[in-house]
Design a protein around this motif. Structure first.
Motif, PDB file in Angstrom:
ATOM      1  N   LYS A 252       3.552   2.673   4.677  1.00  0.00           N
ATOM      2  CA  LYS A 252       4.710   3.264   4.001  1.00  0.00           C
ATOM      3  C   LYS A 252       5.598   2.243   3.299  1.00  0.00           C
ATOM      4  O   LYS A 252       6.469   2.614   2.512  1.00  0.00           O
ATOM      5  CB  LYS A 252       5.547   4.042   5.024  1.00  0.00           C
ATOM      6  CG  LYS A 252       4.813   5.261   5.605  1.00  0.00           C
ATOM      7  CD  LYS A 252       5.598   5.898   6.751  1.00  0.00           C
ATOM      8  CE  LYS A 252       4.808   7.044   7.378  1.00  0.00           C
ATOM      9  NZ  LYS A 252       5.515   7.625   8.556  1.00  0.00           N
ATOM     10  N   GLU A 253       5.366   0.952   3.593  1.00  0.00           N
ATOM     11  CA  GLU A 253       6.227  -0.102   3.034  1.00  0.00           C
ATOM     12  C   GLU A 253       6.365  -0.060   1.504  1.00  0.00           C
ATOM     13  O   GLU A 253       7.458  -0.257   0.988  1.00  0.00           O
ATOM     14  CB  GLU A 253       5.731  -1.480   3.473  1.00  0.00           C
ATOM     15  CG  GLU A 253       6.265  -1.945   4.803  1.00  0.00           C
ATOM     16  CD  GLU A 253       7.716  -2.383   4.746  1.00  0.00           C
ATOM     17  OE1 GLU A 253       8.137  -2.982   3.752  1.00  0.00           O
ATOM     18  OE2 GLU A 253       8.435  -2.113   5.724  1.00  0.00           O
ATOM     19  N   PRO A 254       5.297   0.171   0.718  1.00  0.00           N
ATOM     20  CA  PRO A 254       5.448   0.067  -0.735  1.00  0.00           C
ATOM     21  C   PRO A 254       6.041   1.301  -1.405  1.00  0.00           C
ATOM     22  O   PRO A 254       6.330   1.263  -2.608  1.00  0.00           O
ATOM     23  CB  PRO A 254       4.012  -0.143  -1.222  1.00  0.00           C
ATOM     24  CG  PRO A 254       3.192   0.626  -0.243  1.00  0.00           C
ATOM     25  CD  PRO A 254       3.881   0.413   1.089  1.00  0.00           C
ATOM     26  N   ILE A 255       6.212   2.388  -0.662  1.00  0.00           N
ATOM     27  CA  ILE A 255       6.574   3.654  -1.303  1.00  0.00           C
ATOM     28  C   ILE A 255       7.882   3.559  -2.073  1.00  0.00           C
ATOM     29  O   ILE A 255       7.969   3.963  -3.247  1.00  0.00           O
ATOM     30  CB  ILE A 255       6.641   4.788  -0.251  1.00  0.00           C
ATOM     31  CG1 ILE A 255       5.241   5.071   0.301  1.00  0.00           C
ATOM     32  CG2 ILE A 255       7.228   6.061  -0.869  1.00  0.00           C
ATOM     33  CD1 ILE A 255       5.208   6.084   1.425  1.00  0.00           C
ATOM     34  N   ARG A 256       8.914   3.027  -1.444  1.00  0.00           N
ATOM     35  CA  ARG A 256      10.228   2.976  -2.092  1.00  0.00           C
ATOM     36  C   ARG A 256      10.173   2.159  -3.379  1.00  0.00           C
ATOM     37  O   ARG A 256      10.756   2.528  -4.405  1.00  0.00           O
ATOM     38  CB  ARG A 256      11.255   2.376  -1.138  1.00  0.00           C
ATOM     39  CG  ARG A 256      12.677   2.422  -1.664  1.00  0.00           C
ATOM     40  CD  ARG A 256      13.658   1.919  -0.617  1.00  0.00           C
ATOM     41  NE  ARG A 256      15.017   1.943  -1.102  1.00  0.00           N
ATOM     42  CZ  ARG A 256      16.058   1.458  -0.428  1.00  0.00           C
ATOM     43  NH1 ARG A 256      15.872   0.939   0.774  1.00  0.00           N
ATOM     44  NH2 ARG A 256      17.279   1.508  -0.932  1.00  0.00           N
ATOM     45  N   THR A 257       9.448   1.041  -3.334  1.00  0.00           N
ATOM     46  CA  THR A 257       9.331   0.194  -4.522  1.00  0.00           C
ATOM     47  C   THR A 257       8.602   0.917  -5.645  1.00  0.00           C
ATOM     48  O   THR A 257       9.027   0.894  -6.803  1.00  0.00           O
ATOM     49  CB  THR A 257       8.569  -1.103  -4.175  1.00  0.00           C
ATOM     50  OG1 THR A 257       9.280  -1.777  -3.141  1.00  0.00           O
ATOM     51  CG2 THR A 257       8.462  -2.007  -5.384  1.00  0.00           C
ATOM     52  N   LEU A 258       7.490   1.571  -5.307  1.00  0.00           N
ATOM     53  CA  LEU A 258       6.721   2.284  -6.327  1.00  0.00           C
ATOM     54  C   LEU A 258       7.531   3.431  -6.922  1.00  0.00           C
ATOM     55  O   LEU A 258       7.408   3.740  -8.120  1.00  0.00           O
ATOM     56  CB  LEU A 258       5.412   2.803  -5.740  1.00  0.00           C
ATOM     57  CG  LEU A 258       4.383   1.717  -5.365  1.00  0.00           C
ATOM     58  CD1 LEU A 258       3.203   2.330  -4.632  1.00  0.00           C
ATOM     59  CD2 LEU A 258       3.916   0.977  -6.612  1.00  0.00           C
ATOM     60  N   GLU A 259       8.369   4.054  -6.102  1.00  0.00           N
ATOM     61  CA  GLU A 259       9.230   5.127  -6.616  1.00  0.00           C
ATOM     62  C   GLU A 259      10.262   4.568  -7.593  1.00  0.00           C
ATOM     63  O   GLU A 259      10.517   5.163  -8.657  1.00  0.00           O
ATOM     64  CB  GLU A 259       9.920   5.844  -5.451  1.00  0.00           C
ATOM     65  CG  GLU A 259       8.966   6.707  -4.630  1.00  0.00           C
ATOM     66  CD  GLU A 259       9.621   7.290  -3.393  1.00  0.00           C
ATOM     67  OE1 GLU A 259       9.083   8.273  -2.848  1.00  0.00           O
ATOM     68  OE2 GLU A 259      10.670   6.769  -2.944  1.00  0.00           O
ATOM     69  N   GLU A 260      10.872   3.438  -7.242  1.00  0.00           N
ATOM     70  CA  GLU A 260      11.861   2.836  -8.139  1.00  0.00           C
ATOM     71  C   GLU A 260      11.206   2.363  -9.440  1.00  0.00           C
ATOM     72  O   GLU A 260      11.767   2.526 -10.529  1.00  0.00           O
ATOM     73  CB  GLU A 260      12.548   1.657  -7.442  1.00  0.00           C
ATOM     74  CG  GLU A 260      13.482   2.064  -6.320  1.00  0.00           C
ATOM     75  CD  GLU A 260      14.628   2.939  -6.788  1.00  0.00           C
ATOM     76  OE1 GLU A 260      15.215   2.633  -7.841  1.00  0.00           O
ATOM     77  OE2 GLU A 260      14.923   3.934  -6.102  1.00  0.00           O
TER      78      GLU A 260
END
Length: 427
Positions: A177-185
């Motif tokens: 789940k770590e990359p999700i926020r970055t990919l969303e931004e």
């Protein structure tokens, strides 16, 4: 009972260690369990580098190295037990090779004054040394990886991803789940559509996810997998004829283990990396001469130059260089964990230093500071050549989008500080 068994095993290991061993390092390894195929070469590379230093150099700064290996099976509870049973050994640094274990150890190492290095994994916002005094994740973290993947996609699309579809196939855990926020931004910035497809541990069941990919036809798939999940995903991609050159994995989804099962059909698959590939470096001849040929290799000696062996070796090299830095700072060869923390916080890796170590162009240059425990966020892209059976770097090292990532690191770390009543340092 489990704690008693682990403590007894560690005591036996310590008793069997060289009498002159003064610098203790730990290896929280997993040679068993569902991720053993990936854990073994990493642990071998980690151990072999320290053995090389003992055999060729007499240790670090004249002090012999004592490596204590404790089996976690990639199980968070066992990882914590390993930490509790070995921290009294004078262990200078912990490298858990598990995001789940890392999250559990962050408050423990901070309270105990022992440094923790989660190289390319763990809690990304630990990059903020003002909040996380004892945790380091140089030279790159998960958010760097997500950004570098998108940067590569931008490069091969003329700088424009607007209207493109990107799917993330991820291990349904803290790690995945770590990359999700970055990919969303980044999707807000670059205009691509993002689809999230979780895969439950250990990752052998992925039919529904790849049927969805076949139905929705994303332009690119990014994978955050580990172990058998990677092999299954690549085979499922082959089954639906998804173009391999449009499939890119994080650095934990880019080893020989991940692609060989699919045979020639895996040709062209891509993966991120924060170090170079292969064994064409002077250091590897030293490992052959001083470690393998002398019968002192941790494994059979057949993993040298593979991706995960190299990564374990790289992790050990960074630990050794931090120890040398600590010895210089404090004017003593017999450093403590607190001194090791200072060495890690003042570590500088230059191309000149890498060349002297026999690893020219093996990894990016970076400098750690009180404020920055994560380096500068450089990574590259590798590609699998199935016919040759080798990985090749197909890009130069590129820096992640710090304009997007820096505010995310600040926000997440400050929230952690507030929740845990941590006063910022480095002021």
């Amino acid at each position: 009972m489990k704690m008693k068994l682990i403590t007894a095993a560690v005591a036996a290991l310590m008793a069997a260690s060289p009498a002159m061993a003064d610098l203790t390092f730990t290896s929280l390894s997993y040679r068993t369990g569902p991720y053993a195929a990936n854990g073994i070469p990493f642990a071998d590379g980690y151990a072999d580098y320290f053995t090389l230093l003992n055999e060729r150099d007499g240790g670090i700064g004249g002090e012999k190295i004592n490596l204590i290996e404790c089996e976690t099976g990639y199980n968070t509870e066992k990882g914590v037990e390993c930490y509790e049973s070995t921290k009294g050994s004078g262990a200078l640094v912990y490298q858990p090779l598990s995001t789940g274990i890392t999250y559990q150890l962050i408050p423990k190492v901070t309270a105990d004054g022992i440094p923790l290095h989660s190289m390319g994994y763990g809690r990304t916002s630990a990059k903020n040394g003002k909040v996380f005094s004892n945790v380091f994740n140089y030279p790159a973290n998960y958010w760097d990886g997500a950004s570098i993947a998108i940067k590569h996609l931008l490069d091969i699309n003329g700088g424009d991803l607007s209207g493109k579809k990107v799917a993330l196939v991820y291990h349904n855990s803290a790690y995945g789940k770590e990359p999700i926020r970055t990919l969303e931004e980044l999707s807000k910035k670059h205009g691509y559509d993002l689809t999230l497809l979780p895969v439950d541990h250990p990752g052998q069941e992925q039919k529904s996810q790849w049927l969805q990919i076949r139905r929705e036809r994303p332009d690119y798939v990014i994978m955050w997998g580990w172990g058998v999940m990677n092999q299954v995903a690549i085979q499922e991609a082959v089954n639906i004829r998804f173009p391999m050159e449009n499939f890119i994995g994080v650095w934990w989804s880019g080893s020989e283990n991940d692609v060989k099962a699919a045979g020639e059909a895996a040709d062209g698959y891509k993966a991120l990396t924060f170090h170079n590939v292969g064994s064409d470096y002077p250091l590897f001849q030293d490992i052959q001469d001083y470690v393998v040929d002398e019968g002192k290799a941790a494994g059979a000696g057949d993993q040298i130059g593979t991706v995960l062996y190299n990564r374990g070796l790289y992790a050990a090299m960074l630990a050794a260089e931090a120890a040398k830095t600590a010895q210089q700072i404090h004017g003593t060869s017999a450093i403590t964990p607190a001194m090791m923390r200072d060495g890690m916080e003042n570590l500088e890796i230059t191309e000149g230093k890498m060349t002297m170590l026999g690893l020219p162009n093996f990894g990016p240059s970076f400098k750690v500071s009180c404020e920055n425990h994560g380096g500068d966020g450089f990574g590259a892209v590798t590609q699998w050549d199935a016919k040759a059976g080798t990985w090749s770097m197909i890009t130069d090292y590129m820096q992640s989008d710090q304009d997007v990532l820096a505010p995310l690191v600040t926000a997440d770390s400050e929230a952690y500080a507030k929740e845990n009543n941590i006063a910022e340092r480095c002021n």
